[in-house]
Design a protein around this motif. Structure first.
Motif, PDB file in Angstrom:
ATOM      1  N   MET A   1       0.850  -1.215   0.000  1.00  0.00           N
ATOM      2  CA  MET A   1       0.000   0.000   0.000  1.00  0.00           C
ATOM      3  C   MET A   1       0.873   1.247   0.000  1.00  0.00           C
TER       4      MET A   1
ATOM      5  N   ARG B   1      -1.359   6.847   1.421  1.00  0.00           N
ATOM      6  CA  ARG B   1      -2.742   6.453   1.743  1.00  0.00           C
ATOM      7  C   ARG B   1      -2.879   6.163   3.229  1.00  0.00           C
TER       8      ARG B   1
ATOM      9  N   ALA C   1      -1.952   9.975  -9.079  1.00  0.00           N
ATOM     10  CA  ALA C   1      -3.112   9.078  -9.197  1.00  0.00           C
ATOM     11  C   ALA C   1      -4.136   9.587  -8.184  1.00  0.00           C
TER      12      ALA C   1
ATOM     13  N   THR D   1      -6.543   8.440  -5.244  1.00  0.00           N
ATOM     14  CA  THR D   1      -6.876   7.302  -4.375  1.00  0.00           C
ATOM     15  C   THR D   1      -8.085   7.662  -3.532  1.00  0.00           C
TER      16      THR D   1
HETATM   17  C1  LIG Z   1      -1.542   5.139  -5.812  1.00  0.00           C
HETATM   18  C2  LIG Z   1      -0.322   5.992  -5.541  1.00  0.00           C
HETATM   19  C3  LIG Z   1       0.603   6.009  -6.737  1.00  0.00           C
HETATM   20  C4  LIG Z   1      -0.770   7.435  -5.251  1.00  0.00           C
HETATM   21  O1  LIG Z   1       0.366   8.205  -5.043  1.00  0.00           O
HETATM   22  P1  LIG Z   1       0.546   9.686  -5.641  1.00  0.00           P
HETATM   23  O2  LIG Z   1      -0.551   9.896  -6.632  1.00  0.00           O
HETATM   24  O3  LIG Z   1       0.410  10.561  -4.459  1.00  0.00           O
HETATM   25  O4  LIG Z   1       1.899   9.746  -6.225  1.00  0.00           O
HETATM   26  C5  LIG Z   1       0.430   5.480  -4.278  1.00  0.00           C
HETATM   27  O5  LIG Z   1      -0.474   5.419  -3.201  1.00  0.00           O
HETATM   28  C6  LIG Z   1       1.053   4.118  -4.520  1.00  0.00           C
HETATM   29  O6  LIG Z   1       2.108   4.021  -5.100  1.00  0.00           O
HETATM   30  N1  LIG Z   1       0.376   3.041  -4.045  1.00  0.00           N
HETATM   31  C7  LIG Z   1       0.907   1.704  -4.189  1.00  0.00           C
HETATM   32  C8  LIG Z   1      -0.175   0.751  -4.600  1.00  0.00           C
HETATM   33  C9  LIG Z   1      -1.324   0.619  -3.586  1.00  0.00           C
HETATM   34  O7  LIG Z   1      -1.534   1.562  -2.770  1.00  0.00           O
HETATM   35  O8  LIG Z   1      -2.014  -0.426  -3.615  1.00  0.00           O
END
Ligand SMILES: CC(C)(COP(=O)(O)O)[C@@H](O)C(=O)NCCC(=O)O
Ligand SMILES: Nc1ncnc2c1ncn2[C@@H]1O[C@H](COP(=O)(O)OP(=O)(O)O)[C@@H](O)[C@H]1O
Ligand SMILES: [K+]
Length: 244
Positions: free
Chosen positions: A97, A101, A124, A126
């Motif tokens: 994760m 988040r 992204a 979330t």
């Molecule tokens: C989804 C994200 C890329 C959002 O990060 P951001 O948009 O802030 O760069 C980040 O929470 C992430 O790399 N998550 C890993 C996958 C997951 O949360 O399931």
């Protein structure tokens, strides 16, 4: 003083805190040569650096090198966890994760009682739902605004459009309108769905953060705008870690 850093895939955001009060804040693009230049004169007073990041391992190493050159304070990275203070992660593989988040959820969990939704409109988008018990119900990961516009430009031969911050969602009568109104239409649809989900799940609060938070609010998302939500959660986690 303590430097708190939220390094996302687009921007690096930071807070400088001392004796429980905000001393400074700022942001920089991830590829900035000297992201902390505004606080260089205060670097000697920084006794600890805490980081929440989702960037690649290569970029994480580069950020660590930049920070080691900026200040000699210990650097602590905090990642997503299975649980903390009554908040329980729905992920079984919590190391998968995004730390942002988890830290945003923890800040929201600590801020008030009752179930909530956290929306982070960054590179992204979330969305995470947490029940009033503290149980994370799970969430969604969607392409962010720039990601969507870039993919239209790169992956479709005949989509040329101007960038605009128009907030209309009526059907478009030009390529630019179809793209720009399409984004607002999608965000308005997402806002309505989040509202319906929260009503069905009994979540009383919606918090929104991230660089596109204001755009989402303008498109119809009813939410508390919390620009530093990730950093607030990081501050709480690091404070608790220091006292352990
Ligand atoms: C989804 C994200 C890329 C959002 O990060 P951001 O948009 O802030 O760069 C980040 O929470 C992430 O790399 N998550 C890993 C996958 C997951 O949360 O399931
Ligand atoms: N100064 C800025 N630089 C880059 N993107 C920005 C800026 N202000 C707002 N944005 C918007 O915010 C999004 C990035 O949000 P941000 O929370 O910084 O992302 P991340 O946490 O993934 O680094 C981009 O999609 C862009 O539309
Ligand atoms: K983020």
């Amino acid at each position: 003083m303590k430097l708190l850093v939220d390094a996302g895939n687009t921007r690096l955001k930071w807070l400088l805190v001392g004796d429980g009060r905000l001393v400074g804040s700022g942001s920089a693009t991830l590829d900035a040569d000297d992201p902390f230049c505004d606080i260089r004169c205060q670097s000697a007073d920084i006794k600890r650096i805490a980081i929440s990041t989702v960037i690649s391992e290569e970029r994480r190493r580069h950020l660590q090198m930049q920070l080691e050159a900026f200040c000699c304070a210990p650097i602590v990275f905090h990642w997503a966890e299975p649980r903390r203070g009554g908040l329980v992660n729905a992920y079984t593989e919590t190391d998968r994760m995004g730390a942002d988040r988890w830290h945003a959820m923890y800040a929201a969990w600590q801020a008030d009682v009752g179930g909530f939704a956290v929306v982070d409109a960054g590179s992204a988008i979330t969305i995470d739902y947490v029940a009033d018990s503290g149980g994370h119900l799970g969430g969604y990961i969607l392409p962010g605004k720039q990601m969507m516009l870039r993919s239209l430009r790169q992956d479709a031969a005949r989509i040329g459009f101007e960038v605009s911050d128009v907030q209309a969602a009526e059907p478009g009568a030009s390529t630019t309108e179809c793209v720009q109104h399409g984004l607002v239409w999608l965000w308005a649809s997402m806002a309505a769905r989040i509202e319906a989900d929260c009503s069905r799940l009994g979540l009383g609060r919606v918090l929104v953060t991230g660089g596109d938070a204001e755009g989402l609010i303008e498109a119809g998302l009813s939410a508390h705008h919390e620009p530093s939500l990730v950093l607030k959660g990081l501050a709480a986690v690091d404070g608790e870690s220091e006292r352990e």
